[in-house]
Design a protein around this motif. Sequence first.
Motif, PDB file in Angstrom:
ATOM      1  N   ILE A 159      39.747  56.476  31.257  1.00  0.00           N
ATOM      2  CA  ILE A 159      39.976  56.980  29.999  1.00  0.00           C
ATOM      3  C   ILE A 159      41.008  58.492  30.200  1.00  0.00           C
ATOM      4  O   ILE A 159      40.784  59.077  30.488  1.00  0.00           O
ATOM      5  N   ALA A 160      41.196  58.539  28.676  1.00  0.00           N
ATOM      6  CA  ALA A 160      43.053  59.241  28.425  1.00  0.00           C
ATOM      7  C   ALA A 160      42.285  60.027  26.860  1.00  0.00           C
ATOM      8  O   ALA A 160      41.555  59.388  26.010  1.00  0.00           O
ATOM      9  N   MET A 161      43.330  61.229  26.758  1.00  0.00           N
ATOM     10  CA  MET A 161      43.432  61.776  25.508  1.00  0.00           C
ATOM     11  C   MET A 161      44.169  60.738  24.419  1.00  0.00           C
ATOM     12  O   MET A 161      45.117  61.090  24.959  1.00  0.00           O
ATOM     13  N   VAL A 162      43.356  61.114  23.776  1.00  0.00           N
ATOM     14  CA  VAL A 162      45.023  59.982  22.604  1.00  0.00           C
ATOM     15  C   VAL A 162      46.059  61.040  22.572  1.00  0.00           C
ATOM     16  O   VAL A 162      47.137  60.340  22.495  1.00  0.00           O
ATOM     17  N   GLU A 163      45.926  62.146  21.969  1.00  0.00           N
ATOM     18  CA  GLU A 163      46.558  63.279  21.706  1.00  0.00           C
ATOM     19  C   GLU A 163      47.629  63.807  22.643  1.00  0.00           C
ATOM     20  O   GLU A 163      49.262  63.662  22.671  1.00  0.00           O
ATOM     21  N   THR A 164      47.778  63.556  23.586  1.00  0.00           N
ATOM     22  CA  THR A 164      48.328  63.848  24.906  1.00  0.00           C
ATOM     23  C   THR A 164      48.787  62.790  25.841  1.00  0.00           C
ATOM     24  O   THR A 164      49.631  62.802  26.572  1.00  0.00           O
ATOM     25  N   GLY A 165      48.236  61.815  26.326  1.00  0.00           N
ATOM     26  CA  GLY A 165      47.848  61.014  27.261  1.00  0.00           C
ATOM     27  C   GLY A 165      47.470  61.086  28.714  1.00  0.00           C
ATOM     28  O   GLY A 165      47.696  60.289  29.351  1.00  0.00           O
ATOM     29  N   GLU A 166      46.564  62.628  28.445  1.00  0.00           N
ATOM     30  CA  GLU A 166      46.602  62.661  29.946  1.00  0.00           C
ATOM     31  C   GLU A 166      44.675  62.053  30.003  1.00  0.00           C
ATOM     32  O   GLU A 166      44.467  61.901  29.455  1.00  0.00           O
ATOM     33  N   LYS A 167      44.807  62.046  31.603  1.00  0.00           N
ATOM     34  CA  LYS A 167      43.761  61.340  31.705  1.00  0.00           C
ATOM     35  C   LYS A 167      42.286  62.271  31.830  1.00  0.00           C
ATOM     36  O   LYS A 167      41.900  63.062  32.351  1.00  0.00           O
ATOM     37  N   VAL A 168      41.506  61.933  31.465  1.00  0.00           N
ATOM     38  CA  VAL A 168      39.712  62.185  31.119  1.00  0.00           C
ATOM     39  C   VAL A 168      39.284  61.930  32.326  1.00  0.00           C
ATOM     40  O   VAL A 168      38.366  62.993  32.912  1.00  0.00           O
ATOM     41  N   THR A 169      39.266  60.922  33.035  1.00  0.00           N
ATOM     42  CA  THR A 169      38.812  60.660  33.733  1.00  0.00           C
ATOM     43  C   THR A 169      38.808  58.420  34.004  1.00  0.00           C
ATOM     44  O   THR A 169      39.273  58.502  33.329  1.00  0.00           O
ATOM     45  N   CYS A 188      56.036  54.303  18.037  1.00  0.00           N
ATOM     46  CA  CYS A 188      55.306  55.241  18.250  1.00  0.00           C
ATOM     47  C   CYS A 188      55.341  55.841  18.910  1.00  0.00           C
ATOM     48  O   CYS A 188      56.260  56.609  18.584  1.00  0.00           O
ATOM     49  N   VAL A 189      53.723  56.783  19.129  1.00  0.00           N
ATOM     50  CA  VAL A 189      54.278  58.135  19.347  1.00  0.00           C
ATOM     51  C   VAL A 189      54.439  58.155  21.117  1.00  0.00           C
ATOM     52  O   VAL A 189      53.782  59.701  21.427  1.00  0.00           O
ATOM     53  N   ARG A 190      53.135  57.218  21.647  1.00  0.00           N
ATOM     54  CA  ARG A 190      53.053  57.663  23.040  1.00  0.00           C
ATOM     55  C   ARG A 190      52.608  56.692  24.148  1.00  0.00           C
ATOM     56  O   ARG A 190      52.518  55.629  23.326  1.00  0.00           O
ATOM     57  N   THR A 191      53.173  56.784  25.277  1.00  0.00           N
ATOM     58  CA  THR A 191      52.151  54.656  25.589  1.00  0.00           C
ATOM     59  C   THR A 191      51.296  55.934  26.770  1.00  0.00           C
ATOM     60  O   THR A 191      51.774  57.213  27.516  1.00  0.00           O
ATOM     61  N   PHE A 192      50.582  54.897  27.154  1.00  0.00           N
ATOM     62  CA  PHE A 192      49.671  55.236  28.750  1.00  0.00           C
ATOM     63  C   PHE A 192      50.277  53.800  30.088  1.00  0.00           C
ATOM     64  O   PHE A 192      50.486  53.113  29.630  1.00  0.00           O
ATOM     65  N   SER A 193      50.721  55.078  30.647  1.00  0.00           N
ATOM     66  CA  SER A 193      51.474  54.092  32.303  1.00  0.00           C
ATOM     67  C   SER A 193      50.504  54.237  33.221  1.00  0.00           C
ATOM     68  O   SER A 193      51.261  53.547  34.458  1.00  0.00           O
ATOM     69  N   ARG A 194      49.002  54.469  33.239  1.00  0.00           N
ATOM     70  CA  ARG A 194      48.674  54.573  34.338  1.00  0.00           C
ATOM     71  C   ARG A 194      48.221  53.462  35.461  1.00  0.00           C
ATOM     72  O   ARG A 194      47.911  53.091  36.361  1.00  0.00           O
ATOM     73  N   LEU A 195      47.540  52.480  34.742  1.00  0.00           N
ATOM     74  CA  LEU A 195      47.282  51.050  34.821  1.00  0.00           C
ATOM     75  C   LEU A 195      48.710  49.937  35.544  1.00  0.00           C
ATOM     76  O   LEU A 195      49.594  50.582  35.394  1.00  0.00           O
ATOM     77  N   ASP A 196      48.073  49.261  36.507  1.00  0.00           N
ATOM     78  CA  ASP A 196      49.580  48.879  37.119  1.00  0.00           C
ATOM     79  C   ASP A 196      49.173  47.287  37.174  1.00  0.00           C
ATOM     80  O   ASP A 196      50.424  46.511  37.371  1.00  0.00           O
ATOM     81  N   ASP A 237      53.240  43.420  29.909  1.00  0.00           N
ATOM     82  CA  ASP A 237      54.062  44.935  31.127  1.00  0.00           C
ATOM     83  C   ASP A 237      53.029  45.926  31.527  1.00  0.00           C
ATOM     84  O   ASP A 237      53.865  47.552  31.986  1.00  0.00           O
ATOM     85  N   ALA A 238      51.813  45.883  31.456  1.00  0.00           N
ATOM     86  CA  ALA A 238      50.497  47.146  31.442  1.00  0.00           C
ATOM     87  C   ALA A 238      51.137  48.282  31.578  1.00  0.00           C
ATOM     88  O   ALA A 238      50.459  49.541  31.647  1.00  0.00           O
ATOM     89  N   LEU A 239      51.677  48.737  30.030  1.00  0.00           N
ATOM     90  CA  LEU A 239      51.280  49.362  29.051  1.00  0.00           C
ATOM     91  C   LEU A 239      50.365  49.434  27.515  1.00  0.00           C
ATOM     92  O   LEU A 239      50.453  48.608  27.683  1.00  0.00           O
ATOM     93  N   VAL A 240      50.237  50.940  27.603  1.00  0.00           N
ATOM     94  CA  VAL A 240      49.219  50.944  26.796  1.00  0.00           C
ATOM     95  C   VAL A 240      49.984  51.589  25.343  1.00  0.00           C
ATOM     96  O   VAL A 240      50.961  52.833  25.988  1.00  0.00           O
TER      97      VAL A 240
END
Length: 318
Positions: A262-272, A228-236, A215-218
């Motif tokens: 490459i994301a921050m684990v604790e926030t889900g923000e993109k690092v690079t 589940c504490v968060r999902t990462f959804s930048r990939l398609d 489903d393209a989610l992490v």
Amino acid sequence: MATYMESMQKHFQNNNRVRDTQSHLAKVHSVAWSCDGRRLASGSFDKTVCVYTLERDRLSKENTFRGHGDSVDQLCWHPKHPDHLVTASGDKTIRIWDTRSSRSVASVNTKGENINICWSPDGSTIAVGNKEDLVTFIDARTHRSRTDEQFKYEVNEISWNNDGDLFFLTSGQGTINILSYPALKPLHSLTAHPANCICIEFDPVGTYFATGSADALVSLWDLSELVCVRTFSRLDWPVRTLSFSYDGQLLASASEDLVIDIAMVETGEKVTEIPCDTPTFTVAWHPKRHLLAYACDDKHDRDRDSGTVKVFGFPTDP
């Protein structure tokens, strides 16, 4: 004082060089670092295993192991012995290699075409899964099968937790199935994704594990609470591969998207992010440095794979 996020963004601005190593004659399926970080290994469709030595900011090929009769689909290093690694192949064998030798130290026959493999955290057992959803547990010392477990669902990836008392499987039904170990009794079935659950990875700290799905989610899961504490959804595209950094704070994920996130684990923000020309099927963070090894579906030309292994995170040239 800069936050971890800011310091890592600055780090990768100054350390964003990718070094390519021409390694194989066909697609690279798997890359992994030894436990001490001194070596990287890659397994390929060309039936070979390559081992490289990392010296400061260079990767040099040390050895090419031959012996498998089919594609090397996955490999992993011994969790405590930096010279030993194991490979899973479609030739119905696994092979254990010692980097100090030029050939495999053991070849173990299995019951099917192997597609995934992992080593228990204490180094005593190797688990290998095949295309028929059979998982075999092999004594790493005697090289004999301890037990086989046949599953009635599609098994995609397998892994012990860091303590070695639980065994996890991701399934084609989108679930994460958790068994006790060594009894292999079903304990939990977590509904993780609405689509095929492809890969699973545990952070080195023992706080979280992550899964990637069609489903393209992490999804990031709390290991103690199994929520589940968060999902990462930048990939398609379907997420094929995941890796946590050595400090457990960064998560790399990759797919057929032309970028590794490459994301921050604790926030889900993109690092690079790492731009790619072709899909990526394997990523692995170094166990002590912020270096990411990966391999893509690169081609020399339309008919020939490049077989290149890449490492991101070296200092940028001035």
